[in-house]
Enzyme design. Structure first.
Site, mmCIF file in Angstrom:
data_model
loop_
_atom_site.group_PDB
_atom_site.id
_atom_site.type_symbol
_atom_site.label_atom_id
_atom_site.label_comp_id
_atom_site.label_asym_id
_atom_site.label_seq_id
_atom_site.Cartn_x
_atom_site.Cartn_y
_atom_site.Cartn_z
ATOM 1 N N HIS B 255 -122.081 58.468 0.159
ATOM 2 C CA HIS B 255 -121.870 57.644 -1.029
ATOM 3 C C HIS B 255 -120.957 58.375 -2.025
ATOM 4 O O HIS B 255 -119.922 57.857 -2.458
ATOM 5 C CB HIS B 255 -123.239 57.341 -1.659
ATOM 6 C CG HIS B 255 -123.193 56.560 -2.929
ATOM 7 N ND1 HIS B 255 -123.510 55.224 -2.994
ATOM 8 C CD2 HIS B 255 -122.877 56.920 -4.200
ATOM 9 C CE1 HIS B 255 -123.380 54.798 -4.248
ATOM 10 N NE2 HIS B 255 -123.008 55.813 -5.000
ATOM 11 N N GLU B 256 -121.329 59.613 -2.354
ATOM 12 C CA GLU B 256 -120.544 60.376 -3.330
ATOM 13 C C GLU B 256 -119.156 60.695 -2.780
ATOM 14 O O GLU B 256 -118.179 60.728 -3.528
ATOM 15 C CB GLU B 256 -121.293 61.657 -3.720
ATOM 16 C CG GLU B 256 -122.671 61.414 -4.364
ATOM 17 C CD GLU B 256 -122.624 60.494 -5.576
ATOM 18 O OE1 GLU B 256 -121.572 60.425 -6.244
ATOM 19 O OE2 GLU B 256 -123.651 59.827 -5.854
ATOM 20 N N HIS B 259 -116.735 57.993 -3.723
ATOM 21 C CA HIS B 259 -116.212 58.136 -5.087
ATOM 22 C C HIS B 259 -115.068 59.154 -5.126
ATOM 23 O O HIS B 259 -114.022 58.921 -5.722
ATOM 24 C CB HIS B 259 -117.314 58.632 -6.030
ATOM 25 C CG HIS B 259 -118.326 57.597 -6.410
ATOM 26 N ND1 HIS B 259 -117.977 56.405 -7.015
ATOM 27 C CD2 HIS B 259 -119.678 57.578 -6.320
ATOM 28 C CE1 HIS B 259 -119.086 55.697 -7.265
ATOM 29 N NE2 HIS B 259 -120.127 56.387 -6.840
ATOM 30 N N GLU B 285 -117.813 52.051 -7.499
ATOM 31 C CA GLU B 285 -119.048 51.894 -6.744
ATOM 32 C C GLU B 285 -118.782 51.201 -5.405
ATOM 33 O O GLU B 285 -119.461 51.475 -4.407
ATOM 34 C CB GLU B 285 -120.069 51.113 -7.575
ATOM 35 C CG GLU B 285 -121.486 51.177 -7.043
ATOM 36 C CD GLU B 285 -122.094 52.581 -7.062
ATOM 37 O OE1 GLU B 285 -121.527 53.492 -7.711
ATOM 38 O OE2 GLU B 285 -123.133 52.761 -6.401
#
Lengths: 483, 483
Positions: B255-256, B259, B285
């Site tokens: 997820h990170e 970003h 996001e």
């Protein structure tokens, strides 16, 4: 008193920016991935430019003018006095010159790294010449009437030092220490101690814990060149490094701890003012040297260090450990020098930078002058410039007048330690048990709390009752020279 | 074109200050000793105030006025357009309010951490109330004529979003997802997977390495609440967290990573301009959710993850791993929610923050309102505030209007993924081998490179050919709901 409020608010802002700068530099040296360097250089440049702008702005000048003749409390008087002094110096430097120096410093750093790696002084000479010229131009700008260029440079690191006084002190050091260095070289007693890295790490953690380092208010990390960052009053970050041989990690950790403790014990009333940090490089260095030389190298504290190493699985008798910690033998490299010969490295650098700035030594002649000095002071032959005049970064980055503080720190530490022992009584019993609270308190009261309210020499006189002397240091190292 | 040069130089300065702010925040959450918090809050306050001052200064206003009607290149036109928009908003905020918000945010973060640890909402209520008040005051300042306070806050995270549009999209989500959540709860299929932390750590490192994470340009650390910092174009710092059960560490890491990849693939020509970062929180996001939902939760990539876990000594069949990754069952905690029920957590927060800002919900009533919402949307009973309204940091740090982007991100990711697969063909064969280069390129081309040149809704339309829809997301989660 609107002007006073404004002044204090600007000082708080500058203190915050200094904390952020220190954080960015700490991160760069300890945490940042290598490819982040380009962005970080730009960020630090922007921060420095902004801070300079705010520190030299006309409004600040105006507030200080408005405060002229105002009746102020004692603390505010000092804040205004030091703010005037800093502003006067800063405003004497043309923006173009400041920019040039920053550039020459960054380029000099690159050039020096390459030259050292290739043992090629000629490739570095141009960058060094440029930095000498710019330092001279800068010194001429900031010098008070009648002050020499070199003395004006010293003021950046140690306000109020006099070249003549340094020549006198360093003259005695050369005269007294050089023969001891020669003896040590001939007796050739150097015994490197191999300590597993894991045991060193365990001992560094355990020893620092004994002197008050907690994870809630400190960090202990690894850096190629150990340093300390004080990012906030309760946010102290020391670093050390671990090698296969020697006890450098422990000595470096306690050295850096001394720097950190100084900043932590400054009077909270000075926080976020222009007085809320260490007063000079030499007093700072005296605090690190005090813990390195007078605590870590004491026979009593060797018992603590031996116990901590033992807990990490490395068994050594305290006596043997102490002998290794005070072992002397001249070295070509300043940063690995023993406590006795260390100041001789500084004497050499002081002589040469004074001559460079004064125009009595040409850049091209530095390697020869270095070899001559190392022969005269340390009795060693310099086999290469990489192990000679190319070993330190300072000159390549334009830092002239910085080196003396390293030797002054040793002298000041010894003088403070003698005063401390005269007042508190012998420290050995306490050190044997790892109890340092009384030492911390004494240092806090006599040295730390003043922040920048007292300059180097007045602080020494106030703390010890005497002007700076060489004798306490000579008494400290005398036993190391005995066969 | 002097004005353009000046403008671009100011934008570079602001970008540098933003990088330093991100560094200071990253450090606070990952490295800083706890007692450093007070100084850090002041430092961040000063940085925010300075940045605000430079971003709203009269000279900037003057340069933009001078550029009025000038013929500019395409890029400079966008720089000027967005600079005008930002300036208009920023100049509506008094410096004092900006400073207050920064301080309340830092203090709220500390207060929240303590309150959550002690499950003590009352201890947090004061900090929350202060942040609500300041957010309201701020929203009122920046709102355009006729714009609601909440919509004005949304613009900080996602320029151009409309409350009404959110109510419509979230209404559909609540209506479609809540029954599925209820079914999942009743069928009670939740199978927690116990993975030793060491195996998780090994798998996180190995998986990130496969998608291009190198130690020379990235950091991977642990944080209580995983987040990403982009401190420079080549200095990306992701965080994750390790628990005894579940695969959260792997999902959070990917997820990170999403970003971080977004910021790294922005057109280099936009670096250190006002366009050189992600355009909005919801697009950001969508990039993290795309890697979490559509890569990490795909049956094909489960083969990669199973291999990486296996290398760490935890053996699991890819099919079983995939089943665990797409297992649904309503959870009390947003960050460990399954992909199907996740948006319901956001619907709740959206409802509550809209009511808090509008004055229809008092801070003291938040815990009860939270319990009611969790019962209605997820069919669960909240046993404690620590597992309820204290679970997220956002409100405590003054971030209102931020939560919607989490759900929008899920919708946008699904819509982008359908477009990507329609254009590149099925991705399964590549994902099975851990090959993500084509996906990275497609995202770089369609989404990342634009930086802030396109706002959320225009970017979605440009990248996918359609306005934002709920259907691709519903199609994505439909299989997870099957018994």
């Amino acid at each position: 008193m609107h002007a006073l409020e404004q002044l204090r608010s600007r000082m708080s802002e500058l203190a915050d920016l200094a904390g952020l700068e220190m954080l960015a530099q700490w991160d760069q040296r300890v945490m940042m991935p290598g490819e982040g360097a380009a962005a970080r250089a730009l960020q630090l440049g922007t921060l420095a430019r902004l801070a300079h702008e705010r520190a030299t702005a006309d409004d600040l000048h105006q507030w200080l003018a408005e405060l002229d003749g105002e009746a102020l409390g004692e603390l505010d008087r000092d804040i205004v006095r030091v703010a005037r002094r800093d502003l006067r110096r800063a405003r004497r430097v043309p923006g173009e010159l400041a920019l040039e120096r920053a550039r020459a410093s960054a380029e000099g750093q690159e050039s020096w790294q390459l030259a050292r790696a290739n043992d090629d002084f000629a490739a570095f000479a141009r960058a060094l010449r440029r930095n000498v010229e710019l330092a001279r131009a800068y010194g001429e700008c900031v010098a008070d009437a009648g002050q020499s260029t070199y003395e004006a440079l010293l003021d950046d690191y140690d306000f109020g030092l006099r070249t003549e006084e340094l020549q006198r002190l360093f003259g005695v050091l050369a005269q007294e220490l050089a023969p001891l260095a020669a003896d040590a070289r001939d007796s050739c007693r150097h015994r490197p101690l191999e300590v597993p890295v894991a045991a060193q790490q365990r001992a560094v953690r355990g020893t620092l814990r004994r002197v008050g380092v907690t994870s809630s208010s400190w960090r202990v990390d690894v850096a190629a060149h150990p340093f300390t960052a004080w990012i906030g009053r309760r946010d102290s970050r020391v670093t050390t490094r671990y090698g296969e041989e020697g006890l450098e990690s422990l000595l470096a950790a306690l050295h850096e701890y001394g720097h950190a403790l100084y900043e932590r014990q400054i009077d909270p009333a000075l926080e976020r003012t222009n007085l809320g940090c260490g007063t000079s490089m030499s007093i700072h260095e005296s605090q690190s040297k005090l813990w390195e030389n007078h605590v870590a190298r004491s026979p009593a504290f060797a018992e603590v260090l031996a116990a901590e190493l033992g807990a990490g699985g490395f068994t050594i008798a305290p006596g043997e450990l102490h002998a290794a910690l005070v072992d002397v033998g001249p070295s070509l490299i300043r940063v690995s020098a023993d406590p006795l010969t260390y100041p001789l490295h500084i004497v050499l650098r002081f002589e040469l930078e004074l001559a460079l700035l004064g125009g009595d030594l040409a850049v091209a002649d530095v390697p020869d002058a270095w070899r001559e000095g190392v022969r005269r002071l340390l009795g060693l032959e310099v086999p290469s410039d990489a192990l000679g005049c190319l070993q330190d970064a300072h000159w390549g980055t334009g830092s002239f007048g910085y080196f003396p503080s390293y030797a002054l720190g040793c002298l000041i530490a010894a003088q403070l330690w003698e005063t401390l022992e005269a007042e508190l009584g012998p420290t050995q019993e306490h050190l044997r048990r790892g109890e340092v609270a009384a030492i911390q308190r004494w240092l806090g009261e006599r040295v730390h709390r003043h922040g920048r309210r007292l300059d180097t020499m007045p602080l020494i006189r106030r703390a010890t009752g005497h002007a700076l002397q060489v004798e306490p240091f000579l008494r400290f190292v005398a036993p190391f020279a005995e066969p």
